[in-house]
Write an enzyme that holds these catalytic residues in place. Structure first.
Site, PDB file in Angstrom:
ATOM      1  N   SER A 136       0.666  -1.164  -0.273  1.00 16.89           N
ATOM      2  CA  SER A 136      -0.182   0.177  -0.168  1.00 16.89           C
ATOM      3  C   SER A 136       0.880   1.327   0.032  1.00 16.89           C
ATOM      4  O   SER A 136       1.952   1.308   0.533  1.00 16.89           O
ATOM      5  CB  SER A 136      -0.790  -0.305   1.212  1.00 16.89           C
ATOM      6  OG  SER A 136      -1.469   0.850   1.152  1.00 16.89           O
ATOM      7  N   TYR A 149      -3.967  -2.167  10.158  1.00 16.23           N
ATOM      8  CA  TYR A 149      -3.578  -1.728   8.409  1.00 16.23           C
ATOM      9  C   TYR A 149      -2.703  -1.471   8.559  1.00 16.23           C
ATOM     10  O   TYR A 149      -1.159  -2.581   7.718  1.00 16.23           O
ATOM     11  CB  TYR A 149      -4.520  -1.532   8.247  1.00 16.23           C
ATOM     12  CG  TYR A 149      -4.626  -0.973   6.415  1.00 16.23           C
ATOM     13  CD1 TYR A 149      -4.897  -2.584   5.876  1.00 16.23           C
ATOM     14  CD2 TYR A 149      -4.534  -0.829   5.827  1.00 16.23           C
ATOM     15  CE1 TYR A 149      -4.813  -2.638   4.542  1.00 16.23           C
ATOM     16  CE2 TYR A 149      -4.157  -0.556   4.064  1.00 16.23           C
ATOM     17  CZ  TYR A 149      -4.451  -1.708   4.149  1.00 16.23           C
ATOM     18  OH  TYR A 149      -4.235  -1.947   2.321  1.00 16.23           O
ATOM     19  N   LYS A 153       1.247  -3.556   7.106  1.00 16.51           N
ATOM     20  CA  LYS A 153       1.379  -3.342   5.222  1.00 16.51           C
ATOM     21  C   LYS A 153       3.491  -2.616   5.719  1.00 16.51           C
ATOM     22  O   LYS A 153       4.349  -3.302   4.760  1.00 16.51           O
ATOM     23  CB  LYS A 153       1.059  -1.649   4.238  1.00 16.51           C
ATOM     24  CG  LYS A 153      -0.500  -2.305   4.865  1.00 16.51           C
ATOM     25  CD  LYS A 153      -0.973  -3.638   3.050  1.00 16.51           C
ATOM     26  CE  LYS A 153      -2.128  -3.716   2.864  1.00 16.51           C
ATOM     27  NZ  LYS A 153      -1.988  -5.296   1.739  1.00 16.51           N
TER      28      LYS A 153
HETATM   29  O1  NJP Z   1      -9.767  -5.149  -2.215  1.00 22.32           O
HETATM   30  P1  NJP Z   1     -11.025  -6.000  -1.828  1.00 22.32           P
HETATM   31  P2  NJP Z   1      -9.181  -4.825  -3.106  1.00 22.32           P
HETATM   32  N1  NJP Z   1      -7.340 -15.673   1.676  1.00 22.32           N
HETATM   33  O2  NJP Z   1     -11.777  -5.970  -0.783  1.00 22.32           O
HETATM   34  C1  NJP Z   1      -9.155 -11.445  -0.865  1.00 22.32           C
HETATM   35  C2  NJP Z   1      -4.267  -3.427  -1.211  1.00 22.32           C
HETATM   36  N2  NJP Z   1      -4.758  -2.411  -0.794  1.00 22.32           N
HETATM   37  O3  NJP Z   1      -9.301  -5.486  -4.602  1.00 22.32           O
HETATM   38  O4  NJP Z   1     -11.544 -14.933  -0.005  1.00 22.32           O
HETATM   39  C3  NJP Z   1      -8.399 -15.532   0.587  1.00 22.32           C
HETATM   40  O5  NJP Z   1     -11.543  -5.538  -3.562  1.00 22.32           O
HETATM   41  C4  NJP Z   1     -10.852 -11.634  -0.900  1.00 22.32           C
HETATM   42  O6  NJP Z   1     -11.617 -12.892  -1.394  1.00 22.32           O
HETATM   43  P3  NJP Z   1     -12.116 -13.611  -0.963  1.00 22.32           P
HETATM   44  C5  NJP Z   1      -4.983  -5.120   0.175  1.00 22.32           C
HETATM   45  O7  NJP Z   1      -4.681  -4.482   1.130  1.00 22.32           O
HETATM   46  C6  NJP Z   1      -6.047  -1.496  -1.741  1.00 22.32           C
HETATM   47  O8  NJP Z   1      -8.712  -3.132  -3.033  1.00 22.32           O
HETATM   48  O9  NJP Z   1     -13.226 -13.977  -1.376  1.00 22.32           O
HETATM   49  N3  NJP Z   1      -8.242 -14.717  -0.423  1.00 22.32           N
HETATM   50  C7  NJP Z   1     -10.762 -10.410  -1.810  1.00 22.32           C
HETATM   51  O10 NJP Z   1     -10.668 -10.857  -3.433  1.00 22.32           O
HETATM   52  C8  NJP Z   1      -5.411  -6.040  -0.290  1.00 22.32           C
HETATM   53  O11 NJP Z   1      -3.995  -6.544  -0.385  1.00 22.32           O
HETATM   54  C9  NJP Z   1      -6.223  -0.582  -1.369  1.00 22.32           C
HETATM   55  O12 NJP Z   1     -13.377 -12.939  -0.206  1.00 22.32           O
HETATM   56  C10 NJP Z   1      -8.886 -13.313   0.848  1.00 22.32           C
HETATM   57  C11 NJP Z   1      -9.239  -9.968  -2.078  1.00 22.32           C
HETATM   58  O13 NJP Z   1      -8.391 -10.166  -0.926  1.00 22.32           O
HETATM   59  C12 NJP Z   1      -5.234  -5.641  -1.813  1.00 22.32           C
HETATM   60  O14 NJP Z   1      -4.791  -3.978  -2.524  1.00 22.32           O
HETATM   61  C13 NJP Z   1      -5.473   0.661  -1.067  1.00 22.32           C
HETATM   62  C14 NJP Z   1      -8.079 -13.552   2.520  1.00 22.32           C
HETATM   63  C15 NJP Z   1      -9.787  -8.516  -1.493  1.00 22.32           C
HETATM   64  O15 NJP Z   1     -10.544  -7.491  -2.430  1.00 22.32           O
HETATM   65  C16 NJP Z   1      -6.191  -6.267  -2.498  1.00 22.32           C
HETATM   66  O16 NJP Z   1      -7.732  -5.822  -2.459  1.00 22.32           O
HETATM   67  C17 NJP Z   1      -3.876  -0.123  -1.216  1.00 22.32           C
HETATM   68  C18 NJP Z   1      -8.680 -14.415   2.737  1.00 22.32           C
HETATM   69  N4  NJP Z   1      -7.997 -15.167   3.769  1.00 22.32           N
HETATM   70  C19 NJP Z   1      -3.664  -1.187  -0.921  1.00 22.32           C
HETATM   71  N5  NJP Z   1      -9.167 -12.346   2.966  1.00 22.32           N
HETATM   72  C20 NJP Z   1      -7.803   0.114  -2.139  1.00 22.32           C
HETATM   73  N6  NJP Z   1      -8.628  -0.208  -3.053  1.00 22.32           N
HETATM   74  O17 NJP Z   1      -7.534   1.393  -2.281  1.00 22.32           O
HETATM   75  C21 NJP Z   1      -9.259 -11.260   1.451  1.00 22.32           C
HETATM   76  O18 NJP Z   1      -3.392   0.953  -0.178  1.00 22.32           O
HETATM   77  N7  NJP Z   1      -9.165 -12.695   0.533  1.00 22.32           N
END
Ligand code: NJP
Length: 233
Positions: A136, A149, A153
């Site tokens: 991030s 958070y 990170k």
């Molecule tokens: O978020 P979201 P993003 N095991 O909530 C999965 C970083 N980031 O795409 O398991 C396996 O739409 C969840 O899948 P599911 C952020 O910290 C973002 O924005 O099916 N998977 C979903 O596919 C993160 O590291 C922003 O619920 C797990 C995904 O994670 C990355 O970008 C800003 C899980 C999350 O999708 C992707 O986030 C920033 C588990 N235990 C950094 N738990 C931003 N969006 O603004 C969750 O600085 N997932």
């Protein structure tokens, strides 16, 4: 063994993970998709132009990581890149966040990335492969309510650098996105107020750039923020 290069993408059911998976497929890679929402990754696998394989994955659960590793290696027999994208964000002041939420943040964002990387490390080393850590823009700064958070990170950044130091044959890149329009932290894509957010497809262009670099180049860190985001350092 699979002829294409193979990428593993965690958290691929939506948002940034799905966008990274699409870029790999557009670049000719086969993709192993992991997330807890099996329907989401199965739909994505079916629409990719190269072979896609969906298997349930909870990065916070050792048994699930092990089952995922077995399934991916049985399907493809090789892994050339891993994207540690799965992540959660729970935003509360330090005196308000629960121990459970604090621990789950670290279990997913830090230990999950460690566990998945280590699971595929022999294949990655054999391929002289790439690891992408999706941290991030807050992996070097803090803000009120972001304690758990941002600490996770910062920790992922430390893990990224140690992985690179211990494995010079790999190329390890920390991708540091700013605010991006996904479902992150319970938000809704396209919701009012998010007009200035980056689109996940824009962030995924950083991955394409890294994939197209010649082998002689090791890109170590990318910060990408919306031009509409306040430039805080
Ligand atoms: O978020 P979201 P993003 N095991 O909530 C999965 C970083 N980031 O795409 O398991 C396996 O739409 C969840 O899948 P599911 C952020 O910290 C973002 O924005 O099916 N998977 C979903 O596919 C993160 O590291 C922003 O619920 C797990 C995904 O994670 C990355 O970008 C800003 C899980 C999350 O999708 C992707 O986030 C920033 C588990 N235990 C950094 N738990 C931003 N969006 O603004 C969750 O600085 N997932």
């Amino acid at each position: 063994m699979e002829q294409n290069k193979v990428a593993v993408v965690t958290g691929a059911s939506r948002g940034l993970g799905a966008a990274f998976a699409r870029v790999f497929a557009e670049e000719g890679w086969s993709v192993a998709l992991g997330a807890r929402d099996l329907g989401g990754i199965e739909r994505l696998a079916a629409e990719l132009p190269t072979p896609g394989f969906a298997h349930p994955l909870d990065v916070a659960d050792d048994g699930s990581v092990d089952a995922f590793r077995h399934a991916v290696l049985a399907r493809f027999g090789r892994v050339d890149a891993v994207v540690n994208n799965a992540g959660i964000g729970i935003f509360r002041r330090l005196e308000e966040i629960s121990r459970e939420d604090f621990e789950q943040t670290f279990r997913v964002n830090v230990q999950g990335a460690w566990a998945v990387t280590v699971a595929f490390l022999p294949q990655l080393k054999a391929a002289r492969g790439q690891v992408f850590m999706i941290s991030s823009d807050v992996s070097t700064r803090t803000f009120p309510t972001g304690g758990a958070y941002t600490a996770s990170k910062f920790a992922l950044r430390a893990l990224t650098r140690t992985l690179q130091q211990e494995n010079p044959e790999l190329r390890v890149l920390e991708i540091r996105p700013g605010a991006t329009d996904t479902s992150f932290a319970g938000s809704t894509p396209g919701a009012p107020g998010k007009e200035w957010f980056l689109r996940p497809e824009t962030v995924a262009e950083t991955l394409r750039f890294a994939l197209r670099l010649p082998l002689e180049a090791r890109l170590e860190e990318i910060v990408l923020r919306s031009a509409g985001q306040t430039p805080e350092f």
